[in-house]
Write a protein that holds these residues in place. Structure first.
Motif, PDB file in Angstrom:
ATOM      1  N   SER A   1      45.874  47.493  25.627  1.00  0.00           N
ATOM      2  CA  SER A   1      45.735  46.063  25.887  1.00  0.00           C
ATOM      3  C   SER A   1      45.177  45.346  24.666  1.00  0.00           C
TER       4      SER A   1
ATOM      5  N   TYR B   1      44.509  42.340  35.166  1.00  0.00           N
ATOM      6  CA  TYR B   1      45.173  41.188  34.558  1.00  0.00           C
ATOM      7  C   TYR B   1      46.632  41.114  35.001  1.00  0.00           C
ATOM      8  N   GLU B   2      47.305  42.238  35.023  1.00  0.00           N
ATOM      9  CA  GLU B   2      48.698  42.248  35.476  1.00  0.00           C
ATOM     10  C   GLU B   2      48.793  41.902  36.964  1.00  0.00           C
TER      11      GLU B   2
ATOM     12  N   GLN C   1      43.315  45.730  32.133  1.00  0.00           N
ATOM     13  CA  GLN C   1      44.726  45.394  31.944  1.00  0.00           C
ATOM     14  C   GLN C   1      45.463  45.429  33.280  1.00  0.00           C
TER      15      GLN C   1
ATOM     16  N   ASN D   1      52.632  36.224  30.489  1.00  0.00           N
ATOM     17  CA  ASN D   1      51.928  37.109  29.563  1.00  0.00           C
ATOM     18  C   ASN D   1      52.170  36.687  28.117  1.00  0.00           C
TER      19      ASN D   1
ATOM     20  N   THR E   1      39.492  49.705  29.672  1.00  0.00           N
ATOM     21  CA  THR E   1      40.562  48.865  29.131  1.00  0.00           C
ATOM     22  C   THR E   1      41.779  48.925  30.047  1.00  0.00           C
TER      23      THR E   1
END
Length: 498
Positions: free
Chosen positions: A395, A263-264, A260, A285, A256
């Motif tokens: 997340s 994704y960032e 995350q 976001n 996870t």
């Protein structure tokens, strides 16, 4: 079941849909040999047949024991593919590939990866296979397309007693269908048996040692093989390594965090120029969070289907496996924010193995079948809720209870044998870990290297799941030099981002 999809996303490499492979009609079948013939059904990632097929590529079957405790008993046919060596220099033997999952089709994926492996193919036959329980090798079936649609579309938001009850009911339904349709093979699926299968493959292709490239889950398979058959290890490369000792909770939380982080990184990259998702990272976001909440309340209609929050988050995660798909993710999110969900649904389908006709590959069914047999761990309700709560804090987009919920009700017993690796006495093994890998976080690379007593670690500083096929000339150069010339990378070797 939506949480099972999340768990699979957090570990698997790509899988593709396919139908059973058949060797040529005049091929002969020897139990200890591979019956090679033309390939008739290798699939593209979208589930359609390839536009053209290299005539030299061969597909075949190898008969292996269903139960290795009864080697003369019932047999299982493994499906294989071979890309014969193309160079004029002396052939070095074969390299066997496993592209991950667990549950990815090696037959389809090797064919798709052929162009990236031309240097290696000049000296080696390239071989891969569908492991037992995957696609053409008695692939696990757990319901028809309509059932799979229901399973994959379940949401994770909001997380409350109702969604927990829905998830438990879906898990039980899914496990029951797996037992109903594939119960005979479920106890014999798993990494230890797959390692025995690989040694049969090694012998059948005529190699005294196994040369091997394992990616993602394939690193665990390689580690188990090197532990079971250390004297049979030739040149082995383990890319995007998994730490087999982690618990379900540890795995879920580490992955996870990995997704995350990826994704960032995607959001930061997007807002460096004009980003259709938002003008800055915080805004982008917030827009994605708003989209997911809206989809949880009211899915988008897409050509007679629905884009749910669960499917949308699957699509986002699927696009984070490689920087190459980040531009498409930006487009997909931008369109979804404007009420058009086609692109996000396409991303989700590409991961779950859903073809345009509504059928599915075995990726999402093989994954839990192998994962649950590979661990004796069966978390209780308190452990599942603790895992989910911690993951959702990391997340909300990717948090879940992991695969422990389904394994808790899985109809086949699990064993911890595949969680213990050491490779004592094997030839040198090269482990490659990526700093920006979302699915197998870098922290697992030095851990697996330490467990494998003969391993050397190479660090890739770039993004994406897997380094060897990432486009990094540095990584490919080090790996090919080892596989072709036997040159082990120096201690502390590093490669910059591609």
């Amino acid at each position: 079941m939506r949480r099972v999809i999340a768990a699979a996303l957090l570990l698997a490499a790509a899988g593709c849909s396919a139908t059973p492979a058949e060797p040529a009609a005049d091929s002969t079948m020897d139990p200890d040999k591979i019956a090679w013939g033309p390939c008739t059904d290798v699939q593209r990632p979208d589930g359609e047949p390839p536009a053209r097929q290299d005539a030299s590529v061969r597909c075949g079957k190898l008969s292996v024991p269903l139960d290795y405790a009864k080697p003369d008993g019932e047999k299982l046919d493994l499906a294989l593919i071979k890309l014969p060596a193309t160079g004029k220099e002396k052939r070095l033997g074969s390299v066997v590939f496993n592209f991950g999952g667990p549950g990815a089709s090696g037959v389809d994926t090797l064919d798709q990866a052929a162009k990236a492996l031309t240097t290696l193919r000049a000296r080696y036959d390239l071989v891969s296979f569908d492991p037992r329980g995957v696609e053409r090798s008695s692939g696990v079936q757990c319901g028809d397309g309509a059932e799979m649609d229901r399973f994959t579309s379940l949401d994770t938001l909001p997380s409350n007693d109702k969604t927990h009850q829905e998830a438990e009911a879906a898990n039980k339904r899914f496990a029951s269908l797996c037992q109903q349709n594939s119960g005979k093979i479920l106890p014999y699926i798993g990494t230890v048996n797959a390692s025995h299968d690989m040694d049969r493959i090694r012998a059948a292709v005529g190699d005294p040692k196994l040369n091997y490239v394992g990616m993602s889950y394939g690193t665990q398979l390689g580690g188990v093989y090197a532990t079971q058959y250390p004297k049979n290890v030739g040149r082995m490369v383990l890319d995007a390594p998994l730490d087999p000792t982690v618990t379900f909770e540890q795995r879920t939380l580490a992955q996870t965090r990995g997704f995350q982080k990826a994704y960032e990184s995607f959001l930061r990259s997007c807002v460096k120029s004009t980003c259709d998702v938002g003008k800055d990272q915080a805004t982008a976001n917030a827009n994605v969070e708003k989209l997911m909440n809206q989809l949880a309340a009211k899915p988008l209609q897409v050509n007679g289907r629905e884009l749910t929050q669960g499917l949308a988050s699957t699509g986002v995660a699927a696009a984070l496996y490689s920087e190459l798909t980040w531009p498409f993710l930006e487009q997909a999110l931008s369109e979804a924010l404007k009420g058009r969900g086609e692109a996000l649904l396409y991303l989700s389908d590409s991961y779950t193995g859903r073809a345009q006709d509504g059928t599915y590959s075995t990726q999402m069914t093989s994954f839990p079948a192998i994962t649950c047999v590979d661990s004796a761990e069966r978390p209780d309700e308190a452990a599942l809720r603790r895992t989910e709560t911690a993951a959702m804090k990391i997340s909300p987009l990717f948090g879940s209870e992991g695969s422990g919920g389904l394994c808790r009700v899985w109809p086949a017993k699990g064993s911890d044998e595949a969680r213990h690796v050491d490779a004592t006495g094997s030839a040198p093994i090269v482990v490659v870990g990526g700093r920006g890998d979302p699915a197998t976080p870098y922290e697992w690379a030095p851990k697996l290297t330490a467990q494998l007593k003969t391993a050397t670690l190479v660090t890739y500083e770039g993004e994406g799941h897997g380094a060897y096929l990432s486009g990094s000339k540095c990584v490919m150069g080090l790996v090919d030099s080892y596989l072709i010339d036997g040159k082990v990378p120096g201690k502390g070797s590093r490669c910059p981002a591609a």
